[in-house]
Design an enzyme around this catalytic site. Structure first.
Site, short mmCIF file in Angstrom:
data_model
loop_
_atom_site.label_atom_id
_atom_site.label_comp_id
_atom_site.label_asym_id
_atom_site.label_seq_id
_atom_site.Cartn_x
_atom_site.Cartn_y
_atom_site.Cartn_z
N THR A 1 -1.58 2.98 3.20
CA THR A 1 -0.91 4.05 3.43
C THR A 1 -0.17 4.17 4.86
O THR A 1 -0.58 3.34 5.91
CB THR A 1 -1.95 5.26 3.63
OG1 THR A 1 -3.05 5.11 2.65
CG2 THR A 1 -1.53 6.65 3.93
N THR B 1 1.74 7.01 0.31
CA THR B 1 0.78 6.12 0.05
C THR B 1 1.02 5.86 -1.50
O THR B 1 1.17 6.32 -2.22
CB THR B 1 -0.74 6.31 0.50
OG1 THR B 1 -1.50 5.02 0.12
CG2 THR B 1 -1.16 7.43 -0.52
N SER C 1 0.78 -1.13 -0.01
CA SER C 1 0.03 0.06 0.05
C SER C 1 0.74 1.20 -0.16
O SER C 1 0.54 2.23 0.01
CB SER C 1 -1.12 0.05 1.11
OG SER C 1 -0.13 0.40 2.39
N ARG D 1 -6.47 9.56 -10.17
CA ARG D 1 -7.33 9.43 -8.96
C ARG D 1 -6.14 9.76 -7.77
O ARG D 1 -5.13 9.29 -7.71
CB ARG D 1 -7.68 8.21 -8.67
CG ARG D 1 -8.51 8.25 -7.14
CD ARG D 1 -7.59 7.74 -6.00
NE ARG D 1 -8.47 7.54 -4.58
CZ ARG D 1 -7.95 7.16 -3.53
NH1 ARG D 1 -6.66 7.25 -3.55
NH2 ARG D 1 -8.73 7.32 -2.48
N THR E 1 -5.14 7.42 7.56
CA THR E 1 -4.93 6.40 6.58
C THR E 1 -6.59 5.49 6.45
O THR E 1 -7.43 5.80 7.31
CB THR E 1 -4.06 5.08 7.27
OG1 THR E 1 -4.71 4.52 8.49
CG2 THR E 1 -2.71 5.35 7.56
N GLY E 2 -6.49 4.86 5.38
CA GLY E 2 -7.80 4.42 5.30
C GLY E 2 -8.78 5.23 3.70
O GLY E 2 -7.77 5.99 3.05
N1 GLY Z 1 -5.66 7.17 2.27
C1 GLY Z 1 -5.06 6.79 1.28
C2 GLY Z 1 -5.82 6.96 -0.11
O1 GLY Z 1 -7.36 6.73 -0.07
O2 GLY Z 1 -5.43 7.17 -1.14
#
Ligand code: GLY
Length: 326
Positions: free
Chosen positions: A169, A187, A29, A197, A220-221
């Site tokens: 992340t 990340t 990640s 994106r 994170t998330g």
């Molecule tokens: N928190 C990392 C992402 O959504 O890209």
């Protein structure tokens, strides 16, 4: 911690810390080995903030560079800008001597192909998967043949992440004995994303925020939900107005719940965590959900790593909503 103990700068310390994840091929990640976008390209986001000088830098959608956090720090130090994206960020990194590399490991390529093969239409057709006349129509068989060195465990993992794209992340916040604070978030973002994106990690105020007078926060998330509440900035402002780090994080999570009018069916589709460090050294991590449940498995609430100079340990995140084992 070694950098902090030897009197080094807090930003140098946190960037060196997350570089370990960025270069780790097993961490899917972050950085090298991160899961790619829908076209198989690893696109990375990162941001840094330096409390003492109140400066920030970030890169978004950068490809081919193993250490996006270092590039974000250079944007802060060597430009009059805050954020560089895409090709411009890559060109900038190359100017400063970063080698351009293929960041897609064999493990990540296995998962990407598994994801493409998983997208069958209702008749079972998929231009990326063996045809319906093929003897190894079952996806696992084709993957086994094309990736003979992959273990059964790796193939099972690859098939799982096709359905549950991770948004891993890493965020790292540090304070030294002088009370100076810095932070970094880095990340590879949401797996299988549309090229271009951008998540929350490179957005100052969402994935990361540091105010030397108050403290720092990161996340994170699922980045989309964080951006909608400007999470890290919200948490620092909560602490400025008197909340402790745990309350500040939980309050921010409540705003995410509010954005869905409390609809647990939708909230159950993602995870998001916040981390906060206050100027007096108080800290907390907080997760939206008490744990996770997927495919019959259950795992406990996320934990976060703390090192106060004497020892390194994992601590449980606080949580807002209870997710019971299925
Ligand atoms: N928190 C990392 C992402 O959504 O890209």
């Amino acid at each position: 911690m070694q950098i902090l103990k030897s009197g080094g700068d807090t930003l140098d310390a946190v960037v060196a810390g997350v570089n370990l994840n960025e270069e780790d091929p097993e961490d899917t990640s972050v950085g090298y080995g991160g899961l790619p976008n829908e076209r198989g390209v690893v696109e990375l986001d990162a941001s840094v903030m330096h409390g003492p000088t109140r400066r920030a830098g970030s890169v978004a959608g950068i490809t081919g560079i193993r250490y996006p956090s270092r590039v974000a720090k250079l944007v802060m130090e060597q430009t009059d800008h805050i954020m560089l994206a895409g090709q411009g960020a890559l060109d900038f990194a190359k100017v400063w001597g970063f080698p351009e590399e293929n960041l897609l490991t064999e493990r990540a390529r296995l998962a990407w192909i598994a994801w493409m093969q998983s997208r069958r239409d209702r008749n079972g057709g998929n231009t990326w998967a063996p045809g319906i006349d093929a003897p190894d129509y079952e996806p696992r068989a084709g993957l086994r043949r094309q990736f003979p060195n992959a273990t059964e465990r790796e193939i099972a993992w690859a098939l799982d992440v096709t359905q549950n794209p991770p948004t891993g992340t890493i965020n790292c916040l540090a304070m030294n004995t002088k009370g100076e604070i810095s932070g970094v978030t880095t990340t590879s973002g949401l797996a299988w994303k549309i090229p271009g994106r951008i998540g929350d990690s490179p957005i100052i105020g969402a994935g990361l925020y540091v105010d030397q007078d108050v403290g720092a926060a990161g996340s994170t998330g699922r980045g989309e939900e964080n951006i909608r509440v400007a999470g890290a900035h919200t948490i620092v402002e909560n602490m400025r107005h008197g909340m402790d780090p745990k309350q500040a994080c939980l309050d921010c999570l409540k705003r995410i719940v509010r954005n869905f009018n409390g609809d647990h069916r939708k909230l159950n589709l993602f995870d998001i965590n916040f981390y906060a460090l206050r100027k007096d050294g108080a800290y907390a991590g907080a997760a939206l959900w008490s744990g996770g449940a997927r495919q019959g498995g259950y795992w406990a609430a996320p934990r976060f790593a703390v090192n106060d100079g004497d020892e390194s340990r994992l601590e449980d995140c606080a949580w807002l909503l209870e997710r019971k084992p299925q």
